[in-house]
Design a protein around this motif. Structure first.
Motif, PDB file in Angstrom:
ATOM      1  N   THR A   1      12.874  28.974  40.074  1.00  9.39           N
ATOM      2  CA  THR A   1      14.265  29.574  39.950  1.00  9.39           C
ATOM      3  C   THR A   1      14.607  31.095  39.541  1.00  9.39           C
ATOM      4  OG1 THR A   1      13.107  29.311  37.388  1.00  9.39           O
ATOM      5  CG2 THR A   1      14.272  27.058  38.444  1.00  9.39           C
ATOM      6  N   GLU A   2      13.762  31.699  40.370  1.00  9.30           N
ATOM      7  CA  GLU A   2      13.866  33.126  39.667  1.00  9.30           C
ATOM      8  C   GLU A   2      13.919  33.980  39.025  1.00  9.30           C
ATOM      9  OE1 GLU A   2      16.987  34.630  42.194  1.00  9.30           O
ATOM     10  OE2 GLU A   2      16.951  33.841  44.420  1.00  9.30           O
ATOM     11  N   ALA A   3      12.752  33.177  38.402  1.00 10.90           N
ATOM     12  CA  ALA A   3      12.900  33.688  36.501  1.00 10.90           C
ATOM     13  C   ALA A   3      12.321  34.812  37.092  1.00 10.90           C
ATOM     14  CB  ALA A   3      12.271  32.648  35.964  1.00 10.90           C
ATOM     15  N   LEU A   4      11.230  35.521  37.977  1.00 10.35           N
ATOM     16  CA  LEU A   4       9.640  36.091  38.044  1.00 10.35           C
ATOM     17  C   LEU A   4      10.488  36.706  38.326  1.00 10.35           C
ATOM     18  CD1 LEU A   4       7.684  36.670  36.156  1.00 10.35           C
ATOM     19  CD2 LEU A   4       5.697  35.677  38.472  1.00 10.35           C
ATOM     20  N   VAL A   5      10.287  38.192  38.530  1.00  9.53           N
ATOM     21  CA  VAL A   5      10.830  39.337  39.450  1.00  9.53           C
ATOM     22  C   VAL A   5       9.685  40.807  38.925  1.00  9.53           C
ATOM     23  CG1 VAL A   5      13.091  39.067  39.585  1.00  9.53           C
ATOM     24  CG2 VAL A   5      12.645  39.728  37.993  1.00  9.53           C
ATOM     25  N   MET A   6       9.953  41.778  40.312  1.00  5.25           N
ATOM     26  CA  MET A   6       8.846  42.606  39.979  1.00  5.25           C
ATOM     27  C   MET A   6      10.268  43.858  39.267  1.00  5.25           C
ATOM     28  SD  MET A   6       6.119  41.559  42.278  1.00  5.25           S
ATOM     29  CE  MET A   6       4.433  41.877  41.629  1.00  5.25           C
TER      30      MET A   6
ATOM     31  N   LYS B   1      14.668  31.765  32.270  1.00  8.41           N
ATOM     32  CA  LYS B   1      14.859  31.322  33.820  1.00  8.41           C
ATOM     33  C   LYS B   1      13.303  30.072  33.915  1.00  8.41           C
ATOM     34  CE  LYS B   1      18.261  33.728  36.077  1.00  8.41           C
ATOM     35  NZ  LYS B   1      18.201  34.838  37.320  1.00  8.41           N
ATOM     36  N   CYS B   2      13.197  30.814  33.620  1.00 10.55           N
ATOM     37  CA  CYS B   2      11.200  29.895  33.764  1.00 10.55           C
ATOM     38  C   CYS B   2      11.412  28.478  33.119  1.00 10.55           C
ATOM     39  CB  CYS B   2      10.333  30.772  33.085  1.00 10.55           C
ATOM     40  SG  CYS B   2       8.620  30.121  33.219  1.00 10.55           S
ATOM     41  N   ILE B   3      10.913  27.517  33.870  1.00 13.77           N
ATOM     42  CA  ILE B   3      11.239  26.274  33.518  1.00 13.77           C
ATOM     43  C   ILE B   3       9.347  25.923  33.119  1.00 13.77           C
ATOM     44  CG2 ILE B   3      13.514  25.394  34.824  1.00 13.77           C
ATOM     45  CD1 ILE B   3      11.992  24.538  36.966  1.00 13.77           C
ATOM     46  N   GLY B   4       8.741  26.444  33.159  1.00 15.79           N
ATOM     47  CA  GLY B   4       7.240  26.639  33.099  1.00 15.79           C
ATOM     48  C   GLY B   4       6.529  25.765  33.969  1.00 15.79           C
ATOM     49  N   CYS B   5       7.139  25.620  35.613  1.00 16.43           N
ATOM     50  CA  CYS B   5       6.564  24.832  36.520  1.00 16.43           C
ATOM     51  C   CYS B   5       4.576  25.037  37.091  1.00 16.43           C
ATOM     52  CB  CYS B   5       7.121  24.788  37.709  1.00 16.43           C
ATOM     53  SG  CYS B   5       7.950  26.047  38.737  1.00 16.43           S
ATOM     54  N   GLU B   6       4.798  25.944  36.894  1.00 15.17           N
ATOM     55  CA  GLU B   6       3.113  26.426  36.805  1.00 15.17           C
ATOM     56  C   GLU B   6       2.570  27.081  38.648  1.00 15.17           C
ATOM     57  OE1 GLU B   6      -0.148  24.788  35.374  1.00 15.17           O
ATOM     58  OE2 GLU B   6       1.893  23.842  33.420  1.00 15.17           O
TER      59      GLU B   6
END
Lengths: 165, 237
Positions: B160-165, B102-107
């Motif tokens: 993108t809701e790639a990062l979740v905890m 999901k991560c698009i590397g947008c920083e």
């Protein structure tokens, strides 16, 4: 090689026993510096109960302590005090760096704070979190226990100036 | 003479503390306090002992009551507290249901981080090496957990809701290197939030081993609305 084989067995067992006894009563020095200290106090209180590991006595005197839990951010002014307390502790001694601030400055990347307590004292266990919940601290302590029991710190203790065994 | 005039009402030492009477006063005071109680009836003594016994039993009963109470101690390594639904633990990088990252590397997460704990280096996807849908993906994704303060701003920033905890929290270590979690460690093997685009996962819902911390409800709704609009325009065409 010339010594009889029995001596090695006896001394090896004795070393294990000494490690076990060191692990089983690791007395921390009272060194709360900031909000992490609140969690450290909670860890010592009845809900999490550090006395299950023989660690409930937070010693006000560094002479009676084995473990320094650096709980909180260390300011530049506090650094020499911290080092002095570490030096005053008798020799098999360990340091836990608790929380993001003690480990590397955390969010406080500024002139007033030491960016990591390992610049002043050797740290044996890092506990992440801001602040770490009591379980995280207990986890760090238990990992340190396991290391002590496995004899990881034996060379350091025997190599120090004051030989204890 | 002059002093007497200045303080006419001053009494002499003798008048205040008559030396002859002092010892008598003292003994009287002491007997009143029953320190020197010369003799006491036996019944009084018995009553006092009884009072003492009752008082100490009262105190001990409070102690004894705790014997029958439920212990408050959590036996941590064996017994774990159930974390709260929105507990913020270690991060997890999510995948799409088709397996792409999901991560698009947008920083944006790295920019939002107040502790500078995140390092992202993006790169372009190529048809041969496709990691994420769209143009870019995160070539390097590292979180330094010694710096991380688990505030969740990165999760809020992620478009993108790639990062979740997740709920994982106990990962102390004895060296600094072990706290830098690379992309391989953070990325989940299977998609965390397998869901239809219209299904909204509530915060606290469990997906596999993890529990969803935060579902951007507003964002999900907005996306849904946009999708509906898109569908409408498609049908109109």
């Amino acid at each position: 090689m010339s010594e009889p084989s029995g001596v090695g067995i006896v001394l090896g067992t004795l070393e294990k026993f000494v490690d076990w006894s060191r692990r089983s009563s690791l007395w921390p020095a009272t060194f709360g510096l900031a909000c992490c200290a609140i969690e450290m106090m909670a860890t010592g209180a009845s809900r999490f109960d550090l006395s299950r590991f023989g660690m409930e006595v937070f010693r006000a005197s560094p002479r009676q302590a084995d473990l320094m839990i650096v709980a909180g951010r260390v300011s530049q002014k506090m650094a020499p005090v911290l080092r002095q307390i570490y030096d005053q502790m008798p020799d098999p001694k360990w340091v836990i760096s608790m929380g993001a601030c003690a480990s590397c400055g955390g969010v406080f990347n500024n002139y007033a704070l030491v960016q990591g307590v390992d610049q002043i004292v050797p740290v044996d266990m890092y506990v992440p979190g801001c602040p770490p919940r009591p379980e995280m601290l207990i986890d760090g302590i238990m990992r340190l226990h396991d290391d002590i029991l496995a004899g990881k710190y034996r060379p350091r203790i025997q190599g120090s100036k004051r030989v204890t065994i | 003479m002059a002093e007497e005039e200045r303080r006419p009402n001053r009494l002499s030492e003798e008048a205040w503390y008559p030396r002859s009477k002092t010892p008598l006063r003292r003994t009287r005071a002491l007997t009143e306090k029953k320190i020197f109680a010369p003799m006491k009836p036996a019944i009084d003594v018995m009553l006092e002992i009884g009072e003492g016994v009752i008082a100490s039993m009262k105190g001990l009963s409070l102690t004894l009551r705790h014997v029958f109470r439920r212990p408050v101690t959590i036996q941590y390594p064996e017994q774990r507290r159930d974390p709260f639904p929105r507990f913020k633990g270690r991060h997890v990088l999510d995948r799409h249901p088709d397996g792409l990252e999901k991560c698009i590397g947008c920083e944006l997460c790295a920019g939002a981080c107040p502790a500078d704990a995140i390092l992202v280096i993006g790169a372009e996807n190529t048809p041969e090496e496709r990691y994420a849908p769209g143009e870019r993906y995160a070539k390097v994704y590292e979180i330094n957990y010694l710096r991380c303060i688990f505030c969740g701003l990165c999760v809020e920033a992620c478009p993108t809701e790639a990062l979740v905890m997740s709920n994982a929290y106990d990962f102390s270590a004895d060296s600094r290197d072990k706290f830098i979690f690379t992309k391989e460690e953070l990325l989940v093997d299977a998609p965390l939030q397998i869901r239809d685009s219209k299904v909204v996962l509530r915060a606290g819902e469990e997906v596999g081993e993890y529990r969803v911390l935060k579902e951007g409800l507003a964002r999900a709704r907005r996306q849904e609305e946009r999708r509906k609009e898109h569908e409408h325009t498609e049908t109109e065409d």
